[in-house]
Design a protein around this motif. Structure first.
Motif, PDB file in Angstrom:
ATOM      1  N   VAL A  69       0.862  -1.182   0.000  1.00 41.91           N
ATOM      2  CA  VAL A  69       0.000   0.000   0.000  1.00 41.91           C
ATOM      3  C   VAL A  69       0.894   1.227   0.000  1.00 41.91           C
ATOM      4  CG1 VAL A  69      -1.804   1.247   1.224  1.00 41.91           C
ATOM      5  CG2 VAL A  69      -1.765  -1.245   1.273  1.00 41.91           C
ATOM      6  N   TYR A 410      -7.617  -2.249   4.640  1.00 39.46           N
ATOM      7  CA  TYR A 410      -7.340  -1.395   3.487  1.00 39.46           C
ATOM      8  C   TYR A 410      -8.010  -2.004   2.261  1.00 39.46           C
ATOM      9  CZ  TYR A 410      -3.765   1.204   6.057  1.00 39.46           C
ATOM     10  OH  TYR A 410      -3.106   2.004   6.946  1.00 39.46           O
ATOM     11  N   THR A 412      -8.722  -1.435  -1.846  1.00 40.08           N
ATOM     12  CA  THR A 412      -8.402  -0.696  -3.070  1.00 40.08           C
ATOM     13  C   THR A 412      -9.541  -0.879  -4.066  1.00 40.08           C
ATOM     14  OG1 THR A 412      -7.237  -2.565  -4.067  1.00 40.08           O
ATOM     15  CG2 THR A 412      -5.931  -1.043  -2.744  1.00 40.08           C
ATOM     16  N   THR A 463      -7.356   3.952  -2.605  1.00 37.60           N
ATOM     17  CA  THR A 463      -7.270   3.082  -1.432  1.00 37.60           C
ATOM     18  C   THR A 463      -7.952   3.771  -0.259  1.00 37.60           C
ATOM     19  OG1 THR A 463      -5.157   2.146  -2.174  1.00 37.60           O
ATOM     20  CG2 THR A 463      -5.731   1.849   0.148  1.00 37.60           C
TER      21      THR A 463
END
Length: 471
Positions: A69, A410, A412, A463
């Motif tokens: 990330v 997280y 995306t 993200t």
């Protein structure tokens, strides 16, 4: 507003518990100086407690090694989702109630005005009467029948009382109030009373601190050589005139308690162990409040409920919607995405939610995806609106709450040339239950304004971190 409500509640609870400990275990002890320190620390600790933050648990996330990330500009600010608890529910209820807020602010203004009025009254006495300074203490001679009192560096008295027996002891008593700085304590209490005016323990605490001031001054006068019997007679012989509650009065309504304390046998040293209760209570309050996670976005969400709430009523086997046109259009947009699902929360309340039936969009492999473009995509209303959408749409899974699962996920996704959401996947996960909920909400996003590179609409990757926290 949430921070203010949190401060009032936490400081009020702290004041109440510490006051209760003093009243039950320490009030009858003769450790007057220690009692004063305990009471003042209780007030100051209660004021600072809501601002203390300690993290004693760091949730561990499962990092997928094959995914990195990167801190690009299109990494959206983290959205924190909290498992609903009693503390959060109380704070949100109070914050969203205008009646409660108006009542509290009304009381706050009244007690603030009362403090200002009393300061003005004392100022009028100082500037409207003769003042003589003797040894660093200023004596204000007031030609009215009243009980002598002191405030800051001033002693207010009637010069005609000089001929009365015990006059010197009365002055000595008031000078002790000045030497020991009792007026500073009183001013701190007045400020706390303005903030905690609704809290009955605040008024009790205010009284016992003033009572302790009298005990301290009485002991100092007795140590100067006057007999206990004479001093008791002096307390009883003083006539009561007008008094300023904010100042230190020699003759007060607590004379009975003062006489009783003068005759009290001094407490044993073992009684000092009772102060440990206060330390343990303070430690417990720190663990309960300072080590918890605080909500940050709830205020933004709850403060914008100015439009009439959407209401659903059952009529002729149909559900009728009543509310603002914008809300009804939003429901129409949600219904176009999937089917209705009836769910219940842990309190037994029923909810109608939308379950998307369409398969999440996936771009072809040959499609070019950008990270940074000249004109970045924009969620309707901006980044703050995106965070509000996620916070209001996502639901902390019951399974995760029951098993104590928390952490930052997280996700995306790609904003396509058409502004649709595609290629949503977990970049860094915590648990399949939380990951699934994060993906579900990301795929539910409405159409974005697409990004542009050299005047052409392009696919742009984003993200968004979603932080699941249990308080």
């Amino acid at each position: 507003m949430n921070n203010l409500v949190n401060f009032i509640i936490e400081s009020g609870i702290s004041l109440s518990l510490l006051s209760l400990i003093y009243i039950l275990f320490l009030r009858k002890e003769t450790f007057f100086r220690l009692n004063r320190i305990f009471l003042l620390i209780s007030v100051l600790f209660s004021m600072l407690l809501p601002f203390l933050k300690f993290r004693i648990y760091h949730p561990k996330s499962i990092l997928l090694e094959e995914v990195t990330v990167t801190p690009y500009r299109n990494l959206v600010e983290a959205v924190t989702i909290y498992g609903q608890d009693l503390s959060g529910a109380v704070i949100q209820t109070i914050s969203s109630s205008r009646i409660i807020i108006f009542i509290y602010l009304g009381g706050l203004l009244c007690f603030l005005a009362r403090l200002v009025l009393r300061l003005i009254q004392i100022s009028i006495l100082i500037y409207g009467n003769p003042v003589r300074q003797i040894g660093g203490v200023k004596f204000v001679h007031v030609n009215k029948k009243f009980s002598p009192f002191s405030f800051l560096g001033y002693i207010f008295l009637n010069p005609e009382k000089r001929r009365e027996p015990g006059y010197e002891k009365i002055v000595a008593h008031e000078m002790e109030h000045i030497k020991q700085g009792h007026s500073i304590d009183v001013l701190i209490l007045e400020i706390m009373t303005i903030i905690q005016w609704f809290n009955p323990f605040m008024w009790i605490l205010k009284r016992v601190i003033r009572e302790n001031h009298e005990f301290l001054a009485d002991r100092a006068v007795l140590n100067s050589g006057i007999s206990t019997a004479q001093y008791k007679q002096l307390l009883l012989s003083q006539a009561v005139g007008f008094q300023f509650e904010m100042a230190n009065n020699f003759n007060t309504s607590m004379v009975k308690n003062r006489i009783k304390m003068i005759s009290q046998i001094r407490s044993s040293k073992f009684a000092n162990l009772k102060f440990v209760l206060g330390i343990l209570t303070a430690a417990a309050l720190v663990v309960a409040f300072a080590c918890e996670q605080k909500e940050s976005i709830a205020t933004e969400i709850s403060s914008e409920k100015e439009n009439p709430q959407l209401q659903l009523t059952l009529q002729d086997d149909k559900i009728m919607l009543n509310g603002a046109d914008a809300d009804i259009k939003k429901v129409e947009e949600m219904l176009s995405r999937g089917k209705l699902v009836l769910t219940k929360d842990s309190l037994g309340r029923s909810y109608i939610s939308i379950e998307k039936e369409d398969i999440p969009k996936v771009l072809d492999e040959e499609e070019q995806i950008f990270f940074i473009v000249e004109d970045m995509p924009e969620f309707p209303g901006g980044d703050l609106a995106l965070r509000k959408f996620i916070a209001s749409t996502i639901k902390y899974p019951d399974t995760a709450i029951e098993n104590g699962i928390q952490g930052k996920v997280y996700v995306t996704f790609v904003v396509t040339k058409e502004g649709e959401i595609a290629n949503a996947k977990i970049a860094r996960g915590v648990n399949p239950v939380l990951d699934k909920e994060a993906i579900r909400v990301v795929n539910m996003q409405p159409r974005w304004r697409p990004g542009y590179q050299r005047g052409q609409a392009v696919n742009v990757s984003y993200t968004v971190p979603i932080n699941f926290v249990l308080q």
